[in-house]
Design a protein around this motif. Structure first.
Motif, PDB file in Angstrom:
ATOM      1  N   VAL A  88     -20.488  -0.130  31.064  1.00 25.36           N
ATOM      2  CA  VAL A  88     -19.966   0.163  29.727  1.00 25.36           C
ATOM      3  C   VAL A  88     -18.770  -0.736  29.437  1.00 25.36           C
ATOM      4  CG1 VAL A  88     -18.830   1.913  28.324  1.00 25.36           C
ATOM      5  CG2 VAL A  88     -20.792   2.545  29.702  1.00 25.36           C
ATOM      6  N   GLY A  89     -17.893  -0.884  30.433  1.00 23.50           N
ATOM      7  CA  GLY A  89     -16.684  -1.682  30.256  1.00 23.50           C
ATOM      8  C   GLY A  89     -16.996  -3.131  29.959  1.00 23.50           C
TER       9      GLY A  89
ATOM     10  N   LEU B 145     -21.766   2.830  36.228  1.00 25.75           N
ATOM     11  CA  LEU B 145     -21.991   3.054  34.790  1.00 25.75           C
ATOM     12  C   LEU B 145     -20.738   2.672  34.006  1.00 25.75           C
ATOM     13  CD1 LEU B 145     -23.726   4.248  32.486  1.00 25.75           C
ATOM     14  CD2 LEU B 145     -22.592   6.416  32.915  1.00 25.75           C
ATOM     15  N   VAL B 146     -19.571   3.107  34.516  1.00 28.04           N
ATOM     16  CA  VAL B 146     -18.304   2.767  33.866  1.00 28.04           C
ATOM     17  C   VAL B 146     -18.137   1.255  33.799  1.00 28.04           C
ATOM     18  CG1 VAL B 146     -15.808   2.806  34.181  1.00 28.04           C
ATOM     19  CG2 VAL B 146     -17.115   4.900  34.417  1.00 28.04           C
TER      20      VAL B 146
ATOM     21  N   VAL C 279     -21.629   6.727  39.062  1.00 28.67           N
ATOM     22  CA  VAL C 279     -20.830   6.883  37.840  1.00 28.67           C
ATOM     23  C   VAL C 279     -19.924   5.667  37.659  1.00 28.67           C
ATOM     24  CG1 VAL C 279     -19.187   8.339  36.608  1.00 28.67           C
ATOM     25  CG2 VAL C 279     -20.868   9.389  38.105  1.00 28.67           C
ATOM     26  N   LEU C 280     -19.370   5.190  38.789  1.00 27.76           N
ATOM     27  CA  LEU C 280     -18.474   4.031  38.729  1.00 27.76           C
ATOM     28  C   LEU C 280     -19.216   2.805  38.189  1.00 27.76           C
ATOM     29  CD1 LEU C 280     -15.840   3.197  41.337  1.00 27.76           C
ATOM     30  CD2 LEU C 280     -17.225   1.372  40.474  1.00 27.76           C
TER      31      LEU C 280
ATOM     32  N   VAL D  50     -13.281   6.549  46.990  1.00 30.20           N
ATOM     33  CA  VAL D  50     -14.289   6.438  45.938  1.00 30.20           C
ATOM     34  C   VAL D  50     -13.787   7.060  44.632  1.00 30.20           C
ATOM     35  CG1 VAL D  50     -16.557   7.254  45.259  1.00 30.20           C
ATOM     36  CG2 VAL D  50     -16.246   6.258  47.483  1.00 30.20           C
TER      37      VAL D  50
ATOM     38  N   ILE E  49     -20.955   9.389  43.267  1.00 31.57           N
ATOM     39  CA  ILE E  49     -19.768   9.037  42.466  1.00 31.57           C
ATOM     40  C   ILE E  49     -19.789   7.545  42.152  1.00 31.57           C
ATOM     41  CG2 ILE E  49     -17.256   9.013  42.415  1.00 31.57           C
ATOM     42  CD1 ILE E  49     -17.280  11.370  44.300  1.00 31.57           C
ATOM     43  N   LEU E  50     -20.250   6.745  43.130  1.00 32.64           N
ATOM     44  CA  LEU E  50     -20.315   5.304  42.891  1.00 32.64           C
ATOM     45  C   LEU E  50     -21.285   4.977  41.762  1.00 32.64           C
ATOM     46  CD1 LEU E  50     -20.106   3.679  46.405  1.00 32.64           C
ATOM     47  CD2 LEU E  50     -18.414   3.754  44.606  1.00 32.64           C
TER      48      LEU E  50
ATOM     49  N   MET F 297     -14.089   9.880  50.339  1.00 30.05           N
ATOM     50  CA  MET F 297     -14.044  10.522  49.028  1.00 30.05           C
ATOM     51  C   MET F 297     -12.784  10.122  48.275  1.00 30.05           C
ATOM     52  SD  MET F 297     -16.344  12.473  47.774  1.00 30.05           S
ATOM     53  CE  MET F 297     -15.436  13.604  46.747  1.00 30.05           C
TER      54      MET F 297
ATOM     55  N   LEU G  59     -15.309   7.117  28.421  1.00 28.23           N
ATOM     56  CA  LEU G  59     -14.553   6.615  29.571  1.00 28.23           C
ATOM     57  C   LEU G  59     -13.466   7.609  29.972  1.00 28.23           C
ATOM     58  CD1 LEU G  59     -14.309   2.817  28.753  1.00 28.23           C
ATOM     59  CD2 LEU G  59     -15.608   3.906  30.555  1.00 28.23           C
TER      60      LEU G  59
ATOM     61  N   VAL H  12     -10.666  -0.746  32.044  1.00 27.66           N
ATOM     62  CA  VAL H  12     -11.294  -0.892  30.731  1.00 27.66           C
ATOM     63  C   VAL H  12     -10.429  -0.239  29.648  1.00 27.66           C
ATOM     64  CG1 VAL H  12     -13.391  -0.538  29.415  1.00 27.66           C
ATOM     65  CG2 VAL H  12     -13.527  -0.822  31.882  1.00 27.66           C
TER      66      VAL H  12
ATOM     67  N   LEU I 124     -12.994   5.158  41.049  1.00 31.35           N
ATOM     68  CA  LEU I 124     -13.577   5.541  39.758  1.00 31.35           C
ATOM     69  C   LEU I 124     -12.483   5.636  38.693  1.00 31.35           C
ATOM     70  CD1 LEU I 124     -15.865   6.412  37.972  1.00 31.35           C
ATOM     71  CD2 LEU I 124     -15.727   8.706  38.909  1.00 31.35           C
TER      72      LEU I 124
ATOM     73  N   ASN J 163     -27.507  11.867  53.308  1.00 30.40           N
ATOM     74  CA  ASN J 163     -27.137  13.187  53.788  1.00 30.40           C
ATOM     75  C   ASN J 163     -25.629  13.343  53.814  1.00 30.40           C
ATOM     76  OD1 ASN J 163     -29.410  14.831  54.417  1.00 30.40           O
ATOM     77  ND2 ASN J 163     -29.985  13.255  55.886  1.00 30.40           N
ATOM     78  N   HIS J 164     -25.027  12.627  54.762  1.00 35.95           N
ATOM     79  CA  HIS J 164     -23.598  12.806  54.963  1.00 35.95           C
ATOM     80  C   HIS J 164     -22.780  12.262  53.808  1.00 35.95           C
ATOM     81  CE1 HIS J 164     -19.694  12.671  56.947  1.00 35.95           C
ATOM     82  NE2 HIS J 164     -20.165  13.604  57.714  1.00 35.95           N
ATOM     83  N   TRP J 165     -23.162  11.113  53.300  1.00 37.62           N
ATOM     84  CA  TRP J 165     -22.337  10.453  52.272  1.00 37.62           C
ATOM     85  C   TRP J 165     -22.973  10.553  50.896  1.00 37.62           C
ATOM     86  CZ3 TRP J 165     -17.893  10.270  54.228  1.00 37.62           C
ATOM     87  CH2 TRP J 165     -17.711   9.932  55.570  1.00 37.62           C
ATOM     88  N   LEU J 166     -23.730  11.600  50.662  1.00 35.19           N
ATOM     89  CA  LEU J 166     -24.427  11.729  49.378  1.00 35.19           C
ATOM     90  C   LEU J 166     -23.457  11.758  48.200  1.00 35.19           C
ATOM     91  CD1 LEU J 166     -27.079  12.228  47.850  1.00 35.19           C
ATOM     92  CD2 LEU J 166     -26.609  14.658  48.045  1.00 35.19           C
ATOM     93  N   LEU J 167     -22.412  12.564  48.328  1.00 34.21           N
ATOM     94  CA  LEU J 167     -21.503  12.748  47.192  1.00 34.21           C
ATOM     95  C   LEU J 167     -20.758  11.467  46.822  1.00 34.21           C
ATOM     96  CD1 LEU J 167     -20.798  14.905  45.211  1.00 34.21           C
ATOM     97  CD2 LEU J 167     -18.987  15.676  46.712  1.00 34.21           C
ATOM     98  N   PRO J 168     -20.114  10.771  47.795  1.00 37.52           N
ATOM     99  CA  PRO J 168     -19.481   9.500  47.439  1.00 37.52           C
ATOM    100  C   PRO J 168     -20.476   8.516  46.841  1.00 37.52           C
ATOM    101  CG  PRO J 168     -18.781  10.168  49.616  1.00 37.52           C
ATOM    102  CD  PRO J 168     -19.846  11.134  49.194  1.00 37.52           C
TER     103      PRO J 168
ATOM    104  N   HIS K 157     -20.957  18.083  53.766  1.00 35.91           N
ATOM    105  CA  HIS K 157     -20.530  17.653  55.099  1.00 35.91           C
ATOM    106  C   HIS K 157     -19.012  17.516  55.179  1.00 35.91           C
ATOM    107  CE1 HIS K 157     -24.639  16.869  56.541  1.00 35.91           C
ATOM    108  NE2 HIS K 157     -24.859  16.691  55.266  1.00 35.91           N
TER     109      HIS K 157
END
Lengths: 171, 492
Positions: free
Chosen positions: A160-161, A156-157, A153-154, B129, A150-151, B126, B107, B140, B133, A142-147, B63
């Motif tokens: 790939v790396g 995935l990076v 995606v991190l 994080v 994003i992790l 945020m 990338l 890389v 990223l 809920n509160h930390w959904l967005l971070p 939030h």
């Protein structure tokens, strides 16, 4: 009158510091495998601290994932490398000197700020029962959904790396 | 309550990245060039989308960890432009990269996602994080040319120093959370007065500043910049120079002006020392450089110092100047690196002396590179001149209250004078360099022409008519949106 949890805190914190120090600056052995083993002990001590903070799930994950899976991987990598070379390498006096000064300065700042903190001031408003899986899941998604997303995606990076930097050169 | 319309741009950027990664599986190796142009076109559409009527609505979401305001929109537009030009310049640089070209484009898109999120970060979590990223992607990208020792060295140095900086930052965030019981900028802003007396909070804030100082390559956290700039593949260096630095600055500006303005005002002596040290170090060390990319590394440090002038001023005019200067810096540095990529196939090595004869080999590329360096040196009528004037004026306005600002202005002026020497050294080599190794004409591809036209247009237009961008920048830093956000956050 110190409570039992306080004693446990000092025990775990002391162990974490001691083992952490032995990981990076072991006076007896400079074998990387020994360092890795002390890192395992540091991680387990930290898991104890998480337990005291009622973060049961985090403590379990810390032991399972870090002390277990990640450290096994570390050991594999270390054993693939030339351990003897690391043991032979001499430390430079200048590096050690500058490093010690920097560590001492940081330690000074942190000691001053730690001593000035008053227990029971804002930080003391403990929020209990955030540690079990259900509560953690609710907070995380809920509160930390967005971070959290994003992790992903991190990660995935990172994947790939790793594949790019370690694969054979394809034409 | 999650309003997903706020993160439309970010989601689309992730899709472009995944697309570049997947499409590669189905197209023949000969179509790699088309893949680069395709990615650039997709990013160009996103740029038009962001700048046009479909730009995301202002608001707080997730939030209160994510905010879309004028400041965020301003930076998002520039990040998208940066990624667009970087992908275009990579098309010409492709033969030097070899295998994994589609991953390079992907990338770049993922680093862009991190920057877009950083522009909107309204929470220390945020902030951390999104910076991670960006940083992990650059680990890389910097070591992408595995065959070159210099590139691997750049990657390793960035990895180790970046990890240390991240460690400091996350420790600082932990201390801030421990004393403020929140990581949200709005909540921290509303409780500043009481937190200003908490040593734990101040220590935490200091450590967060260390992490940001590393990102923007400010003194004394600048040691990585020259080696990494020199060793990395040129497009990666370009994106590192503009994108990563601007991400650090948007977070610094947001943190300093919206979360802790009172505490930052008390810390102005610290910031003065940082700014003066950064300008002096960058300018003095750039003087003896013979390698073009290494020179750009030191120039990047010096420019971080100039940008810090606007942060030191702690006023809306200071923040406006930072935004304006960064906008011009995007165009200028991207133009320089586009030329470096375009001539990479034809000019051996990155030494400045090897630029000799470029004036005859390709008058267009030579002119573009010269305009970029003239702007960096701060000569009117280019954008760099007006940006530096604005920054110095912002500091001068605050000098009555803080006598140390006069010293800072003196250092900055000396830095500008020194920069004339090393920037014009490059221009002299382009037109009057001795012993050119070859005089064969260099052809420029369509992508390079588009990228350079956009950059040069930006440099000249913003220099001649600064008010257009200045108005947007001024609107972006008006405190109204910040207080509204803080009140909104406090109400929750």
């Amino acid at each position: 009158m110190p409570q039992f949890t306080d004693l446990l805190f000092f025990a775990f914190a002391g162990m974490a510091l001691l083992f952490g120090f032995l990981t990076v600056a072991n006076p007896v052995s400079r074998n990387p495998v020994t360092s890795a083993m002390f890192l395992v002990l540091t991680i387990i001590s930290l898991a104890g601290l998480y337990l005291l903070l009622h973060a049961f799930f985090l403590a379990a994950v810390q032991v399972l994932v870090y002390a277990g899976a990640v450290m096994v991987l570390f050991l594999f990598v270390i054993m693939l490398l030339d351990i003897k070379e690391e043991e032979r390498r001499r430390l430079k006096t200048f590096t050690v000197g500058v490093g010690s000064v920097a560590v001492a300065a940081l330690l000074g700042i942190l000691t001053v700020s730690a001593l000035s903190a008053k227990p029971g001031s804002p930080a003391g408003q403990t929020r209990l029962a955030v540690g079990d899986t259900a509560e953690l899941g609710k907070v995380l998604f809920n509160h930390w959904l967005l971070p959290f997303e994003i992790l992903s995606v991190l990660l995935l990076v990172a994947m790939v790396g790793v594949i790019l930097l370690s694969k054979k050169d394809l034409k | 309550m999650n309003d997903y319309s706020l993160i439309t741009l970010e989601i689309l950027a992730v899709i472009v990245g995944l697309g570049a990664l997947m499409v590669d599986l189905w197209i023949p190796a000969s179509a790699r060039r088309a893949l680069g142009y395709g990615t650039a076109a997709a990013l160009g559409c996103l740029l038009a989308f962001a700048a046009g009527s479909l730009s995301p609505q202002a608001g707080l979401g997730f939030h209160n960890t994510f905010v879309v305001d004028d400041l965020a929109r301003y930076f998002k537009t520039f990040f998208l432009f940066g990624a667009f030009v970087v992908v275009l310049m990579t098309v010409d640089f492709a033969p030097k990269i070899g295998s994994g070209l589609s991953e390079f484009y992907a990338l770049v898109c993922f680093a862009l996602v991190g920057m877009l999120f950083a522009a909107s970060a309204n929470d220390l979590v945020m902030l951390f994080v999104s910076l991670e990223l960006i940083t992990v992607t650059f680990y890389v990208l910097n070591s992408f040319q595995r065959g070159r020792i210099a590139s691997l060295e750049a990657g390793i140095k960035y990895l180790i120093l970046g990890a240390v900086a991240s460690g400091f930052m996350v420790f600082g965030i932990a201390l801030v959370f421990g004393s403020a019981n929140s990581t949200n900028f709005g909540v921290i802003a509303s409780r500043q007065a009481e937190l200003a007396h908490s040593t734990v909070f101040l220590t935490g804030l200091l450590l967060v500043l260390v992490g940001l100082g590393f990102k923007i390559a400010a003194f004394p956290f600048q040691a990585w910049a020259p080696d990494v700039y020199q060793g990395s593949p040129a497009p990666a260096t370009a994106f590192l120079a503009v994108g990563s630095k601007a991400a650090g600055f948007v977070l610094l500006v947001r943190l300093v002006t919206q979360a802790v303005p009172q505490i930052a005002a008390e810390w102005n002596r610290l910031l003065v020392v940082m700014a003066a040290g950064t300008i002096a170090y960058g300018s003095l060390c750039a003087l003896p450089q013979r390698n073009l990319k290494r020179l750009m590394g030191y120039s990047s440090i010096a420019n971080a110092g100039y940008l810090l002038l606007g942060v030191v001023a702690m006023s809306t005019s200071g923040s406006t100047a930072v935004l304006y200067y960064l906008g011009g810096y995007f165009f200028t540095v991207l133009a320089a690196f586009t030329v470096i990529c375009a001539i990479a196939e034809h000019v051996e090595g990155d030494d400045i002396a090897n630029l000799a004869g470029l004036g005859q080999r390709s008058p267009f590329l030579a002119a573009a590179l010269s305009i970029a360096f003239v702007s960096l040196a701060g000569i009117p009528p280019m954008v760099g001149f007006f940006g530096k004037v604005l920054l110095l004026r912002a500091v001068f306005e605050g000098a009555a209250a803080h006598p140390s600002f006069y010293l800072l202005i003196a250092v900055a002026v000396v830095g500008v004078v020194l920069s004339l020497y090393y920037y014009f050294g490059v221009i002299r080599s382009i037109y009057w360099g001795a012993n050119p190794s070859s005089l064969a004409p260099i052809s420029t591809s369509l992508g390079t022409k588009v990228a350079l036209a956009a950059c040069i247009g930006g440099i000249v237009f913003l220099g001649v008519a600064p008010s257009s961008l200045l108005k947007i920048a001024d609107q972006a830093v008006q405190p109204k949106s910040a207080t509204a956000a803080a009140q909104h956050a406090a109400a929750h």
